[in-house]
Scaffold this motif. Structure first.
Motif, short mmCIF file in Angstrom:
data_model
loop_
_atom_site.label_atom_id
_atom_site.label_comp_id
_atom_site.label_asym_id
_atom_site.label_seq_id
_atom_site.Cartn_x
_atom_site.Cartn_y
_atom_site.Cartn_z
N ASN A 202 8.34 6.07 -4.90
CA ASN A 202 6.65 5.46 -4.87
C ASN A 202 6.23 5.95 -3.64
O ASN A 202 5.32 5.35 -3.16
CB ASN A 202 7.06 3.95 -4.67
N ASN A 203 6.94 6.97 -2.81
CA ASN A 203 6.15 7.82 -1.73
C ASN A 203 5.85 6.38 -0.56
O ASN A 203 5.00 6.72 -0.14
CB ASN A 203 4.79 8.38 -2.19
N SER A 204 6.74 5.68 -0.32
CA SER A 204 6.54 4.68 0.51
C SER A 204 6.72 4.91 2.05
O SER A 204 6.42 4.46 3.15
CB SER A 204 7.05 3.45 0.28
N ARG B 179 2.57 14.97 2.56
CA ARG B 179 1.55 14.70 1.38
C ARG B 179 1.52 13.35 0.83
O ARG B 179 0.74 13.34 -0.08
CB ARG B 179 1.78 15.91 0.26
N THR B 180 2.13 12.50 1.53
CA THR B 180 1.92 11.13 1.24
C THR B 180 3.17 10.29 1.41
O THR B 180 3.16 8.97 1.42
CB THR B 180 1.16 10.69 -0.17
N ALA B 181 4.42 10.95 1.41
CA ALA B 181 5.60 10.07 1.51
C ALA B 181 5.68 9.39 2.71
O ALA B 181 6.15 8.27 2.69
CB ALA B 181 6.76 10.90 1.08
N GLY C 72 -4.14 7.56 4.50
CA GLY C 72 -3.46 8.51 3.23
C GLY C 72 -2.30 7.59 2.81
O GLY C 72 -1.46 8.19 2.11
N THR C 73 -2.15 6.55 3.36
CA THR C 73 -0.98 5.82 2.82
C THR C 73 0.12 6.78 3.12
O THR C 73 1.11 6.53 1.94
CB THR C 73 -0.95 4.97 1.53
N VAL C 74 0.40 7.43 4.37
CA VAL C 74 1.61 8.45 4.41
C VAL C 74 2.68 7.69 5.05
O VAL C 74 3.80 7.63 4.53
CB VAL C 74 1.16 9.47 5.01
N GLY C 75 2.27 6.94 6.26
CA GLY C 75 3.37 6.53 7.06
C GLY C 75 4.24 7.07 7.95
O GLY C 75 5.14 6.67 8.70
N CYS D 104 0.83 -1.26 0.10
CA CYS D 104 -0.10 0.10 0.00
C CYS D 104 0.89 1.28 0.04
O CYS D 104 0.22 2.44 0.29
CB CYS D 104 -1.02 0.04 1.07
N VAL D 105 2.30 1.00 -0.16
CA VAL D 105 3.17 2.15 -0.17
C VAL D 105 2.73 3.34 0.72
O VAL D 105 2.97 4.47 0.59
CB VAL D 105 3.34 2.91 -1.60
N THR D 106 2.74 2.77 2.10
CA THR D 106 2.58 3.38 3.45
C THR D 106 3.66 3.98 4.06
O THR D 106 3.90 5.07 4.18
CB THR D 106 1.49 2.89 4.05
N GLY D 107 4.25 2.78 4.46
CA GLY D 107 5.65 3.20 5.44
C GLY D 107 5.38 3.13 6.63
O GLY D 107 6.53 3.27 7.43
K K Z 1 3.80 6.65 1.97
#
Ligand code: K
Ligand code: K
Lengths: 430, 430
Positions: A169-171, A262-264, A374-377, A54-57
């Protein structure tokens, strides 16, 4: 197989993501993935795999401390698959083997990448794969210049490639160890700017990057690109100013955290020590998120733009327009519905986590759930401490956040559009 | 006077409310209003007056401890004026003096009470005034049976009348003293049910009560009444169950707090001791609030209903309908815009209060601002401790909440609808 063929593209995508996550969980639990002396339980492997796909982190266990080089490679692959979207990868593989991509495959890529037309789908996927490779190679080369100062060359190369994949990939994953994320490099200008660049381009969406590459002039861009670029600039600026005002951090740090929220999901300062006001700014940035068709999550910049424009037009009694174009009703309506569903998901997750984990403050829980959605992490640090039930809630929130609440909501619907039309009658609002 | 006549109804209502609040502030600061040995500063008088006129019930200073009988009568009058709406009172006064109500006056009542047509406006206002009197007299009589057990008859009568006015107008003020609200009566069944009844009928809206009185059958009611009654039942039931699940309180207490959070603001248990989960339930109930055309605040039950229906129809690909009627697009769009503006107001207020009052937790601040915006008046207890700047933010939030964010937003707009129409172009959402 017959059963699979009859499913809608939306359902196939959900099944595809779930399948990759379970495969990742299995691979991460194998002895070859786990470092000597470490234990990786099922829930923590599932958490890591979901967070990667989910490229969250968000991390339940530190990546570098628990996984071998093989395990970390699995994580990087899961991030790359999740970032490109399971279907794009599938179509890419079919292309490599030389087969023709059928109508169903094209429909799935259309749904997964959120593009309007089916024309040039194969060329698009090729361009996306090539672009990803270029950005990640450039990012890895620049990061290498930084990491080679602190690590032996081979290890520095591994870290750099992992970091470039994670950033584009903003993960938000890191493999520096000790749950430190990028805090050791908070004042390194080159790494901060390289990472910010990878995040911003990754978060704009492939179609926008292609549009920029083709037109090379803001005025000629399509409306969607203009909206997305304008909103990104506004949100980055506002985020930087608000974070600098509320927190005791450098301008570089405020800019980096504004980009990252903003999502990374990278952090160069310990988020757990931020004030309530700063955490609230990050929560709102995380909820808005990146742009559609990108690797990022949240309700999306263009959705937020539509909300603002619709509201402005209602308050001033003007047509709802942007850059001399009228916005269609369906767009505004979809924007509001997505926002409402997203609020529902965040509120439900927060409510249950509040019940399960009464020892944490409300803002910590709201922050962690919004970050997952927001799959931010980004994390205030509570995720590794959550109980199993709490981790399942975060896993579910990441999954819904990556696929979009509307996709999830619509997979339950079997019925075709109703034939009967009712007569219209109004109710009072507000 | 000429200048006033040229203003839009929306602006006149805003000016009317502001005028009454300032007059109330002045009256509450007079020596005859203040008890011996007490001080009432300008900010606290302004806060009390705003809270009364906006029928909120948040208190910076305890009403009974600081104000004389004269002062409390002023507070009761301000609540009654605020509850009926400044313009309804104005029209009522004009009626009493026998003058004809002009078109402008009718337009203002239409705007203030949120009714669709101008027909029968005068008869409506008469019915509203009569209905208010009946409900409050009945409520005062029943409350008297409770209060007379603890207070001398004359004082009990005063408390009962004040309580009935406060409850029917959903204002949440009490005059029992010591910031205790209704906690001393948390197990008194008669007072809890009487108060709940006054709150529920006051919160349904005058038009719905008139509709019920006329039709006496759920099936025959107009769509608006059906929606409002259904949503009220659902929200009361859900609120009671969730509060009973999260807090250590009686069923009577859970029911009462669920009723009260929907905009009244009485508390029979100390809210400051609730868990995060319970506070979050209350925050959501407060944000949704009462029904339009009532004395209550929030985004309103029918707005929430429209959000749910629009979302359901998008997820299932059906027409957006309710009780065999199609909901018009304008209604859905207005619902989403009001919700978005309301979120903006709550988020902005919360952000600034977080900066001004860093010693409070985020959930305390979010709770207090949502309570002010929904003109609810429930409090975790931080309002009396706020600094002056914090109190001004709460005052402004109450004012915007009572008048509605869309009314406030539209008073700045001068321009007529634009003549130029742009060509349509889509952007990607979500
Ligand atoms: K992320
Ligand atoms: K109230």
């Amino acid at each position: 197989m017959e059963l699979l063929k009859r499913q809608s593209p939306g359902r196939l995508i959900v099944l595809g993501f779930a399948g990759v996550i379970l495969l990742g969980t299995f691979l991460l639990m194998m002895p070859v993935s786990v470092r000597e002396g470490q234990q990786v339980s099922f829930i923590n492997a599932l958490f890591t795999s979901t967070s990667a796909v989910c490229v969250t982190g968000l991390i339940a266990i530190d990546t570098a401390d628990h996984f071998t080089v093989f395990g970390r490679t699995i994580v990087a692959l899961l991030i790359q698959i999740g970032g490109l979207g399971v279907t794009s990868v599938g179509v890419g593989l079919i292309l490599l083997t030389g087969k023709r991509v059928g109508m169903k495959g094209r429909l799935m890529v259309k749904e997964a990448m959120n593009v309007g037309s089916l024309k040039g789908m194969v060329r698009l996927v090729k361009a996306v794969l090539l672009m990803t490779l270029c950005f990640e190679a450039a990012g890895a080369a620049l990061s290498f210049l930084v990491f080679v100062q602190d690590y032996p060359p081979v290890q520095a190369l591994g870290i750099s490639v992992f970091h470039a994949v994670a950033a584009f990939n903003n993960s938000g994953f890191d493999i520096l160890g000790g749950l430190r994320n990028l805090i050791p490099y908070q004042n390194d200008i080159l790494l901060n700017l390289t990472t910010s660049g990878l995040i911003i381009f990754g978060g704009l969406g492939f179609l926008v990057i292609l549009d920029i590459g083709r037109k090379r002039s803001f005025k000629k861009l399509c409306l969607h690109s203009k909206v997305v670029i304008t909103m990104s600039v506004i949100l980055l600026t506002a985020g930087t100013l608000l974070l600098k005002a509320t927190e005791d951090i450098s301008w570089l740090g405020a800019f980096f955290q504004s980009v990252s929220a903003r999502t990374a999901g990278f952090s160069s300062y310990p988020i757990g020590e931020f004030t309530n006001a700063g955490l609230f700014v990050l929560i709102i940035l995380m909820f808005i998120g990146a742009s559609p068709g990108s690797t990022g999550g949240g309700i999306k910049t263009s959705t937020f733009f539509a909300l603002v424009q619709a509201t402005k037009s209602a308050a001033t009694n003007q047509h709802c327009s942007a850059f001399h174009r009228k916005l269609p009703y369906e767009v505004l309506s979809k924007a509001f519905i997505i926002t409402f569903l997203s609020m529902l998901v965040v509120c439900t997750g927060t409510f249950f986590l509040c019940i399960l984990e009464p020892e944490y403050t409300f803002v910590q829980i709201l922050f962690e759930i919004t970050s997952a959605f927001g799959t931010v992490g980004l994390s205030t640090g509570i995720t590794p401490e959550l109980g199993d039930a709490g981790k399942y809630i975060v896993i579910l929130t990441m999954f819904i956040g990556r696929l979009g609440p509307l996709t999830i909501a619509s997979i339950w619907s079997f019925r075709p559009a109703a034939a009967a039309r009712y007569s219209e009658e109004s109710i009072t609002i507000g």
